[in-house]
Each structure stands twice: as C-alpha cells, then as structure tokens.
Design a protein around this motif. Structure first.
Motif, PDB file in Angstrom:
ATOM      1  N   ALA A   9       0.829  -1.209   0.000  1.00  0.00           N
ATOM      2  CA  ALA A   9       0.000   0.000   0.000  1.00  0.00           C
ATOM      3  C   ALA A   9       0.863   1.259   0.000  1.00  0.00           C
ATOM      4  O   ALA A   9       0.540   2.249  -0.686  1.00  0.00           O
ATOM      5  CB  ALA A   9      -0.929  -0.018   1.213  1.00  0.00           C
ATOM      6  N   VAL A  10       1.958   1.221   0.744  1.00  0.00           N
ATOM      7  CA  VAL A  10       2.855   2.378   0.789  1.00  0.00           C
ATOM      8  C   VAL A  10       3.512   2.601  -0.571  1.00  0.00           C
ATOM      9  O   VAL A  10       3.590   3.737  -1.069  1.00  0.00           O
ATOM     10  CB  VAL A  10       3.915   2.184   1.888  1.00  0.00           C
ATOM     11  N   GLU A  11       3.982   1.523  -1.212  1.00  0.00           N
ATOM     12  CA  GLU A  11       4.665   1.670  -2.497  1.00  0.00           C
ATOM     13  C   GLU A  11       3.723   2.154  -3.590  1.00  0.00           C
ATOM     14  O   GLU A  11       4.089   3.008  -4.414  1.00  0.00           O
ATOM     15  CB  GLU A  11       5.300   0.347  -2.915  1.00  0.00           C
ATOM     16  N   PHE A  12       2.511   1.604  -3.631  1.00  0.00           N
ATOM     17  CA  PHE A  12       1.561   1.983  -4.679  1.00  0.00           C
ATOM     18  C   PHE A  12       0.709   3.194  -4.299  1.00  0.00           C
ATOM     19  O   PHE A  12      -0.138   3.614  -5.098  1.00  0.00           O
ATOM     20  CB  PHE A  12       0.647   0.796  -5.006  1.00  0.00           C
ATOM     21  N   ARG A  13       0.925   3.708  -3.069  1.00  0.00           N
ATOM     22  CA  ARG A  13       0.163   4.860  -2.587  1.00  0.00           C
ATOM     23  C   ARG A  13      -1.343   4.608  -2.704  1.00  0.00           C
ATOM     24  O   ARG A  13      -2.106   5.432  -3.244  1.00  0.00           O
ATOM     25  CB  ARG A  13       0.560   6.122  -3.363  1.00  0.00           C
ATOM     26  N   ALA A  14      -1.749   3.457  -2.209  1.00  0.00           N
ATOM     27  CA  ALA A  14      -3.143   3.040  -2.277  1.00  0.00           C
ATOM     28  C   ALA A  14      -3.652   2.734  -0.876  1.00  0.00           C
ATOM     29  O   ALA A  14      -2.863   2.411   0.026  1.00  0.00           O
ATOM     30  CB  ALA A  14      -3.280   1.801  -3.159  1.00  0.00           C
ATOM     31  N   PRO A  15      -4.951   2.823  -0.636  1.00  0.00           N
ATOM     32  CA  PRO A  15      -5.491   2.461   0.675  1.00  0.00           C
ATOM     33  C   PRO A  15      -5.262   0.973   0.958  1.00  0.00           C
ATOM     34  O   PRO A  15      -5.259   0.148   0.034  1.00  0.00           O
ATOM     35  CB  PRO A  15      -6.982   2.777   0.548  1.00  0.00           C
ATOM     36  N   LEU A  45      -1.285  -1.569  -8.867  1.00  0.00           N
ATOM     37  CA  LEU A  45      -2.153  -2.398  -8.035  1.00  0.00           C
ATOM     38  C   LEU A  45      -3.069  -3.284  -8.871  1.00  0.00           C
ATOM     39  O   LEU A  45      -3.288  -4.456  -8.521  1.00  0.00           O
ATOM     40  CB  LEU A  45      -2.979  -1.512  -7.105  1.00  0.00           C
ATOM     41  N   ASP A  46      -3.611  -2.772  -9.959  1.00  0.00           N
ATOM     42  CA  ASP A  46      -4.510  -3.578 -10.791  1.00  0.00           C
ATOM     43  C   ASP A  46      -3.777  -4.793 -11.364  1.00  0.00           C
ATOM     44  O   ASP A  46      -4.320  -5.910 -11.400  1.00  0.00           O
ATOM     45  CB  ASP A  46      -5.078  -2.733 -11.927  1.00  0.00           C
ATOM     46  N   PHE A  47      -2.557  -4.583 -11.813  1.00  0.00           N
ATOM     47  CA  PHE A  47      -1.752  -5.680 -12.326  1.00  0.00           C
ATOM     48  C   PHE A  47      -1.476  -6.692 -11.216  1.00  0.00           C
ATOM     49  O   PHE A  47      -1.530  -7.919 -11.441  1.00  0.00           O
ATOM     50  CB  PHE A  47      -0.438  -5.138 -12.891  1.00  0.00           C
ATOM     51  N   LEU A  48      -1.192  -6.209 -10.028  1.00  0.00           N
ATOM     52  CA  LEU A  48      -0.922  -7.086  -8.888  1.00  0.00           C
ATOM     53  C   LEU A  48      -2.138  -7.944  -8.562  1.00  0.00           C
ATOM     54  O   LEU A  48      -2.004  -9.153  -8.314  1.00  0.00           O
ATOM     55  CB  LEU A  48      -0.534  -6.261  -7.672  1.00  0.00           C
ATOM     56  N   ILE A  49      -3.323  -7.364  -8.558  1.00  0.00           N
ATOM     57  CA  ILE A  49      -4.535  -8.125  -8.258  1.00  0.00           C
ATOM     58  C   ILE A  49      -4.737  -9.228  -9.290  1.00  0.00           C
ATOM     59  O   ILE A  49      -5.062 -10.373  -8.952  1.00  0.00           O
ATOM     60  CB  ILE A  49      -5.757  -7.187  -8.206  1.00  0.00           C
ATOM     61  N   GLY A  50      -4.533  -8.916 -10.560  1.00  0.00           N
ATOM     62  CA  GLY A  50      -4.647  -9.932 -11.598  1.00  0.00           C
ATOM     63  C   GLY A  50      -3.637 -11.054 -11.417  1.00  0.00           C
ATOM     64  O   GLY A  50      -3.968 -12.242 -11.590  1.00  0.00           O
ATOM     65  N   GLY A  60      -7.264  -1.042   2.300  1.00  0.00           N
ATOM     66  CA  GLY A  60      -8.454  -1.782   1.900  1.00  0.00           C
ATOM     67  C   GLY A  60      -8.424  -2.172   0.432  1.00  0.00           C
ATOM     68  O   GLY A  60      -8.858  -3.263   0.055  1.00  0.00           O
ATOM     69  N   ALA A  61      -7.902  -1.275  -0.412  1.00  0.00           N
ATOM     70  CA  ALA A  61      -7.802  -1.583  -1.842  1.00  0.00           C
ATOM     71  C   ALA A  61      -6.757  -2.670  -2.088  1.00  0.00           C
ATOM     72  O   ALA A  61      -6.959  -3.570  -2.914  1.00  0.00           O
ATOM     73  CB  ALA A  61      -7.460  -0.324  -2.628  1.00  0.00           C
ATOM     74  N   VAL A  62      -5.645  -2.608  -1.368  1.00  0.00           N
ATOM     75  CA  VAL A  62      -4.601  -3.628  -1.518  1.00  0.00           C
ATOM     76  C   VAL A  62      -5.102  -4.979  -1.005  1.00  0.00           C
ATOM     77  O   VAL A  62      -4.747  -6.031  -1.550  1.00  0.00           O
ATOM     78  CB  VAL A  62      -3.328  -3.201  -0.759  1.00  0.00           C
ATOM     79  N   ALA A  63      -5.945  -4.966   0.026  1.00  0.00           N
ATOM     80  CA  ALA A  63      -6.473  -6.211   0.573  1.00  0.00           C
ATOM     81  C   ALA A  63      -7.308  -6.978  -0.432  1.00  0.00           C
ATOM     82  O   ALA A  63      -7.502  -8.189  -0.285  1.00  0.00           O
ATOM     83  CB  ALA A  63      -7.290  -5.927   1.829  1.00  0.00           C
ATOM     84  N   ILE A  64      -7.800  -6.296  -1.469  1.00  0.00           N
ATOM     85  CA  ILE A  64      -8.547  -6.988  -2.522  1.00  0.00           C
ATOM     86  C   ILE A  64      -7.667  -8.044  -3.184  1.00  0.00           C
ATOM     87  O   ILE A  64      -8.154  -9.096  -3.611  1.00  0.00           O
ATOM     88  CB  ILE A  64      -9.067  -5.970  -3.561  1.00  0.00           C
ATOM     89  N   ALA A  65      -6.359  -7.777  -3.268  1.00  0.00           N
ATOM     90  CA  ALA A  65      -5.445  -8.764  -3.860  1.00  0.00           C
ATOM     91  C   ALA A  65      -5.463 -10.060  -3.069  1.00  0.00           C
ATOM     92  O   ALA A  65      -5.448 -11.158  -3.645  1.00  0.00           O
ATOM     93  CB  ALA A  65      -4.031  -8.186  -3.912  1.00  0.00           C
TER      94      ALA A  65
END
Length: 287
Positions: A33-39, A94-99, A41-46
C-alpha cells in the motif's frame, strides 16, 4: 506397495512452496500500500481475490488430475505458480498485482490436494499416515517461511523478493517432479456434476465441507489480516511476520506428535465377524 521412485521430500517440496506464496501476503499488505500509494483496503482486494480463486479452482484441478494424472497436474500447477509469482514480483501497479494474485490463487490450489490424493494412490494404508504427516510438516514450514520471509524482505529489502524466490523454487520443482512416478489409479467414472453429487451423498463429506467453512474463515481470514493489524499499531513487517509464523511452528509441532502417535499405534486391524442370524424354528421347538 509403495511405487519405485517415490520420494516424499520431493513431493513435499510442492506444498512447501505453495504455502510460501499463500502466507507471504499477510505481512506485505501495508508495504504494498505504501509503495503503490493506495489504501490498505484496496490492496487487501489482492488477498481476497487470491483466496477466492484458490477455492473456486480446486474442483477443476481435481477433475483434471483424475484424467491427466496427479503428478502431471502438480507440475502444470507449479509452472503456472512460477509464472504468477513472477508477475506478482514485477507488478507495476495495483490492478496488475490483483490480476497476478488471482492467477496465483487459481494455480497453487492444485498442488497440496493432488499430493495428498497421490499419496493415497501409491502408499499402503498402514504407512500412509506417517507420509501425510511429513507432507503436512512441509506445509507448516512453508507457512512459517512465507510469513517470516515476507515480513523480513518487506522490512529490509523489498516485498517483491519473496515472490521472486517462490517463483524460482516453483519453476525448479515443476521440472524436478518429472522424476516422480505417476500413480496408476483408476479414472473416476461420471462427469464433474455426477462426482459432486456422489460426494454430497456421503455424510462424512458433508461434515468435512461444513467443518472447512469456519476453519477456512479462521486461517484465511484472521491470519491474513492479523499481520497488517499489528503493523497498523506501529509493529514493523518483520516482527509481524514472525508473530504469524508461530502458526506454522504450531502446525509443525502438531504433525510431529501425530506422526509419532500413528507410528506407535498403527492402523486398527479389521476383523470380520459373521452376521448373527436367528436360529431356525425347528431348533427352538421342544423335543
């Protein structure tokens, strides 16, 4: 009789590396989350998407192993795991990571179940429990290594490295497991729907499915988010990973106890008793 060429250490290495990938995500959610500057909660989707794919893909791999062979499916799964972990390590956003994590979840889920079924195919019942205990010990070590390694790399180097290491190990194992003999189990009869219907008609199968729901919620829910919860209070990723790794240490201790107990007790012999039938009427008549 055990098939020639069977190697429990080589077979156990497959579940070992899948557990690294499975449990490494817990202590690295906040660093991601820190690296991608994302919440967070959004990273937890992965993580959520990973476990969702992990559960949905298992029936497919089970049907495939009945037809293509256990070892072949394990090797295909490990090759796909290596590709998914590589994509995870190289994820630019993040989108690439989730995929990549969805692909990883759908890939790694075949290894442990196929390995356990393979043991049932090639190992006699009287020694099967000890072999299963050895495989589960590798699962426990992989759980601890994934949690501890993910936290260590995230703290001192990069969270990407733990997935890179998992990718290399999985790729090597996909090739090395070609030395294991394929089992000669009879292919299952009927299609996937018929097999599922047969399973649900068995009381023990229904019990295990119902039991697995709270167990999965505990292992895949609590442990995954326990490490980020610790990090949110100021604990560093390495220490959070170490705390979660104690779960793997506990599982390892449990498998050692079960293996010793099973080796001492051994399987209970089955003794046949003739059915008791009522005596015919002429034998009970007064003389």
């Amino acid at each position: 009789m055990r098939e020639a060429g069977f190697n429990v250490r080589l077979l156990s290495a497959g579940p070992f590396v899948t557990m690294i990938d499975r449990f490494a995500v817990a202590p690295v959610l906040i660093p991601i989350a820190v690296e991608f500057r994302a919440p967070v909660g959004a990273v937890a989707i992965a993580a959520t998407a990973y476990y969702f794919a992990y559960g949905l893909a298992q029936p497919f791999w089970g049907f495939a192993s009945d037809r293509a062979g256990r070892i072949r499916i394990i090797r295909i799964s490990l090759a796909a795991t290596a590709a998914a972990c590589t994509l995870t390590a190289l994820a630019p956003n993040l989108d690439f990571l989730i995929g990549a994590r969805i692909l990883a979840g759908a890939s790694v889920c075949a290894v442990l179940p196929s390995a356990l079924v393979y043991i049932g195919d090639v190992i006699p019942f009287k020694t099967r429990q000890a072999v299963i205990a050895d495989v589960l010990a590798a699962v426990a070590i992989g759980t601890a290594a994934g949690s501890l390694g993910g936290g260590f790399f995230a703290r001192y180097l990069s969270w990407r490295l733990v997935f890179g290491v998992a990718a290399v190990i999985a790729a090597v194992l996909a090739v090395a497991m070609g030395r294991l003999p394929e089992s000669n189990a009879r292919p299952s009869t009927g299609g996937p729907i018929a097999q599922l219907r047969q399973a649900f008609h068995r009381p023990w199968a229904r019990f295990l499915i119902l039991f697995a729901i709270p167990e999965g919620a505990m292992v895949l829910g609590f442990l995954v988010y326990f490490a980020p919860a610790l990090e949110a209070t100021g604990t560093n990723a390495a220490l959070a990973g170490l705390v979660v790794a104690t779960y793997g240490a506990a599982v390892l201790a449990g498998t050692r106890v079960i293996k010793r107990f099973a080796s001492r007790r051994g399987p209970r012999p089955h003794t046949w008793r003739p059915p008791v039938r009522p005596a015919p009427r002429w034998s009970r008549s007064p003389r």
